[in-house]
Design an enzyme around this catalytic site. Structure first.
Site, PDB file in Angstrom:
ATOM      1  N   LYS A   1      51.780  46.340 -21.254  1.00 39.44           N
ATOM      2  CA  LYS A   1      50.864  45.798 -22.249  1.00 39.44           C
ATOM      3  C   LYS A   1      51.052  44.275 -22.432  1.00 39.44           C
ATOM      4  CE  LYS A   1      49.374  49.911 -23.900  1.00 39.44           C
ATOM      5  NZ  LYS A   1      49.816  51.080 -22.991  1.00 39.44           N
TER       6      LYS A   1
ATOM      7  N   LYS B   1      50.106  46.897 -30.229  1.00 33.00           N
ATOM      8  CA  LYS B   1      50.877  47.763 -29.215  1.00 33.00           C
ATOM      9  C   LYS B   1      52.228  47.273 -29.049  1.00 33.00           C
ATOM     10  CE  LYS B   1      46.037  48.617 -27.355  1.00 33.00           C
ATOM     11  NZ  LYS B   1      45.570  49.012 -26.022  1.00 33.00           N
TER      12      LYS B   1
ATOM     13  N   ARG C   1      37.019  60.523 -21.167  1.00 31.23           N
ATOM     14  CA  ARG C   1      37.759  61.303 -22.645  1.00 31.23           C
ATOM     15  C   ARG C   1      37.128  60.896 -23.457  1.00 31.23           C
ATOM     16  NH1 ARG C   1      43.642  59.281 -22.318  1.00 31.23           N
ATOM     17  NH2 ARG C   1      42.475  57.234 -21.868  1.00 31.23           N
TER      18      ARG C   1
HETATM   19  P1  ADP Z   1      48.530  54.464 -24.266  1.00 31.42           P
HETATM   20  O1  ADP Z   1      49.217  53.541 -23.203  1.00 31.42           O
HETATM   21  O2  ADP Z   1      49.645  54.756 -25.419  1.00 31.42           O
HETATM   22  O3  ADP Z   1      47.435  55.013 -23.816  1.00 31.42           O
HETATM   23  P2  ADP Z   1      46.077  52.467 -25.059  1.00 31.42           P
HETATM   24  O4  ADP Z   1      46.409  51.098 -25.151  1.00 31.42           O
HETATM   25  O5  ADP Z   1      45.430  53.327 -24.146  1.00 31.42           O
HETATM   26  O6  ADP Z   1      47.878  53.064 -25.041  1.00 31.42           O
HETATM   27  O7  ADP Z   1      45.723  52.954 -26.721  1.00 31.42           O
HETATM   28  C1  ADP Z   1      45.694  54.334 -27.076  1.00 31.42           C
HETATM   29  C2  ADP Z   1      44.040  54.656 -27.590  1.00 31.42           C
HETATM   30  O8  ADP Z   1      44.064  53.671 -28.681  1.00 31.42           O
HETATM   31  C3  ADP Z   1      43.292  54.285 -26.711  1.00 31.42           C
HETATM   32  O9  ADP Z   1      42.966  55.454 -25.915  1.00 31.42           O
HETATM   33  C4  ADP Z   1      42.090  53.930 -27.565  1.00 31.42           C
HETATM   34  O10 ADP Z   1      41.558  55.180 -28.092  1.00 31.42           O
HETATM   35  C5  ADP Z   1      42.728  53.140 -28.809  1.00 31.42           C
HETATM   36  N1  ADP Z   1      42.633  51.666 -28.445  1.00 31.42           N
HETATM   37  C6  ADP Z   1      43.557  51.038 -27.751  1.00 31.42           C
HETATM   38  N2  ADP Z   1      43.216  49.967 -28.016  1.00 31.42           N
HETATM   39  C7  ADP Z   1      42.047  49.725 -28.526  1.00 31.42           C
HETATM   40  C8  ADP Z   1      41.278  48.612 -28.698  1.00 31.42           C
HETATM   41  N3  ADP Z   1      41.588  47.342 -28.565  1.00 31.42           N
HETATM   42  N4  ADP Z   1      39.980  48.850 -29.531  1.00 31.42           N
HETATM   43  C9  ADP Z   1      39.781  50.265 -29.916  1.00 31.42           C
HETATM   44  N5  ADP Z   1      40.665  51.160 -29.627  1.00 31.42           N
HETATM   45  C10 ADP Z   1      41.440  51.201 -28.787  1.00 31.42           C
HETATM   46 MG    MG Z   2      45.678  54.648 -22.864  1.00 28.40          MG
END
Ligand code: ADP
Ligand code: MG
Length: 545
Positions: free
Chosen positions: A333, A413, A521
């Protein structure tokens, strides 16, 4: 962007009487079971390994979900540039090392998992890299973003460089929705639900082709592919479909083994650094061409330090890794946040109009993209900020949290994959305060703990979209009739994943495919997280509107 992007999406799903929904459900579940759109069932109580002759339907949506046609095309179009970008980030070792090292410090400060990956990478660089090629099987994830003034847009959630899963099941669920449309026309419920609005999607072919390209580049007759998997993986069939395609379309056998099994089943030839696998069922070692990780993306996969040791052993070999340590780190990230800083895209993707600026050494002589193409990629970024480094952006990030009532409209994150790790909205403020409290007990010379996190603006997906989510459930003995699935009508959010494949090394991208396919998804709107495997999302496909 073109004016054909709608500002809203149709209310969804179309209404149908219960008898027709029940019929669609029966057809859907039979299709899933007969086409391998399946999972292994959860372990029965008291068992430590999965059942071997049972399967259940994967979680699926009954209807495909509406997605703007032009945004779908855009997401597919920019994938090739994203592949190129992440290839260059991975090959610019100096840049990558500096960026990831902002997330850990001292002996045990910051993100311990990133530190372990970096340590492995460093060890391999010191001992000598025996295989210059990296294989990327990526998935770039997006949500549709709606605000009151602009047309709908796509915004990137994250870019995955390791274990990009669900390519196979995504192909199958697209087939399922097309079948329902052909078989029943969804009872005429919506003018959108026509087969021509359901694009064909076949990631299995493109993902397996990527593995086969790497195998071909390895170029030793008789070598085979190794898939590193988690013990007891319930999503094994998504992986099996790739193995079958490798064998049927490319004639390449493959093997599955966990990191734990590999501690004894793998060895390195001490003079050639070839990776040999001796599977438990055989005494004959097999030469490995490509190591494909469907495990190793979370610290949980390294329960003992010997599992990092075995990962580093594989990394030291001549086999082509998907991904290498470097490529896995490029998917952090932190890298995503730094790429959004002004000038960084230009550093990696110089265009005719930015010539003369500072350019990454690995970008020189590579494919040039137009300013419009690079701008399209940038448009997919949401606001991203570092925290805790004392710089201007960091201070802005911290101010934004304070001014938004502790983080309303943002997500925090850590450097993790696999879902369930993020902190949302007003939970961010107290979470950061807790980190600061712990920091006060540490020497003040260390960076604050929040430096290992990034802050991101929340994407706001369109409202009024629902779907029927079908899930297998354990039948309850006191229920009559016995139900082994649930069908819940829920307001939903759909996340589009776009697969990409690249093979690269020594400053050159030798294979780049941005048209591999997509995943959709869909999750209940009340759930913040998106992982299918952890039970929050279902597999879905797009109906283009
Ligand atoms: P991971 O690597 O754990 O999958 P993600 O960055 O994909 O981490 O975040 C997990 C979930 O959180 C995503 O699938 C989404 O549903 C939600 N999410 C992450 N970032 C955002 C964002 N900027 N706005 C809205 N939802 C988010
Ligand atoms: Mg993800």
């Amino acid at each position: 962007m073109s004016s054909s992007i709608p500002s809203t999406l149709p209310d969804w799903p179309p209404a149908l009487p219960q008898s027709q929904l029940d019929h669609l459900t029966t057809l859907a579940l039979d299709y899933a079971l007969s086409h391998g759109l399946i999972y292994r069932p959860p372990y029965p109580a008291g068992c430590s390994s999965p059942l071997s002759a049972s399967s259940i339907s994967a979680p699926i949506s009954l209807f495909p979900s509406p997605f703007p046609k032009d945004l779908h095309s855009k997401a597919l179009k920019i994938q090739e540039i994203y592949n190129e970008l992440y290839a260059r980030v991975t090959m610019d070792e100096e840049w990558l090392e500096e960026v990831v090292k902002a997330c850990f410090w001292g002996v045990d400060g910051g993100d311990g998992f990133l530190r372990e990956l970096w340590k492995g990478w460093k060890e391999v660089r010191e001992k000598g890299i025996k295989q210059p090629l990296h294989l990327l099987l990526a998935r770039s994830d997006y949500l549709v973003h709606q605000n009151s003034k602009d047309p709908l847009s796509i915004k990137q959630v994250e870019f995955n460089t390791i274990s990009s899963s669900f390519g196979s099941l995504s192909e199958k669920v697209g087939g399922l929705h097309r079948y329902l449309a052909q078989q029943t026309s969804y009872f005429g419920a919506s003018p959108h639900l026509k087969p021509e609005n359901l694009p064909t999607n076949s990631p299995i072919k493109g993902l397996a082709k990527g593995l086969a390209e790497a195998h071909k580049a390895f170029g030793v007759a008789g070598s085979e592919i190794l898939m590193v998997v988690q013990d007891g993986e319930r999503n094994a069939f998504d992986q099996r479909w790739l193995e079958y395609e490798l064998l049927e379309a490319h004639g390449i056998p493959s093997h599955r083994a966990s990191l734990q099994t590999l501690t004894t089943a793998s060895s390195l030839d001490s003079s050639t650094y070839q990776l040999l696998l001796t599977p438990p069922h055989s005494s004959q070692p097999v030469l490995i061409s490509v190591v494909y990780y469907r495990a190793g993306y979370t610290p949980d996969d390294y329960s003992t330090s010997s599992l990092y040791t075995v990962r580093t052993k594989l990394e030291l070999s001549t086999a082509i890794k998907c991904p290498t340590y470097a490529l896995q780190l490029a998917g952090s990230k932190k890298v995503q946040q730094v790429l959004a800083r002004p000038g960084v895209l230009e550093y990696f993707l110089p265009t005719a109009s930015t010539v003369g600026g500072k350019v990454s050494p690995v970008s020189k002589g590579g494919k040039m993209y137009s300013k419009e193409e690079v701008d399209e990629l940038r448009e997919s970024f949401m606001g991203l900020w570092p925290l805790g480094d004392g710089g201007e952006e960091s201070l802005e990030g911290e101010r934004l949290v304070k001014e938004s009532d502790g983080g309303e409209g943002f997500v925090l994150k850590p450097q993790r994959e696999g879902g369930g790790n993020n902190v949302y909205n007003k939970d961010i403020g107290p979470f950061l305060e807790e980190l600061e409290k712990k920091d006060r007990l540490l020497p003040s010379t260390e960076p604050p703990s929040k430096s290992a996190y990034i802050l991101m603006s929340l994407i706001t997906p369109p409202p009024h979209l629902s779907n029927i989510l079908l899930r297998s459930v354990k039948p309850s003995p006191d229920q009559s009739p016995l139900e082994d699935h649930s069908a819940d009508l829920k307001e939903v959010i759909s996340e589009l994943g776009v697969y990409g494949v690249a093979l690269f090394g020594k400053g050159e991208v030798v294979y780049n495919d941005g048209k591999v396919g997509t995943l959709l998804r869909t999750k209940g709107r009340e759930s913040d997280e998106g992982g299918v495997a952890v039970g929050f999302s279902v597999l879905d496909s797009v109906v283009l509107v």
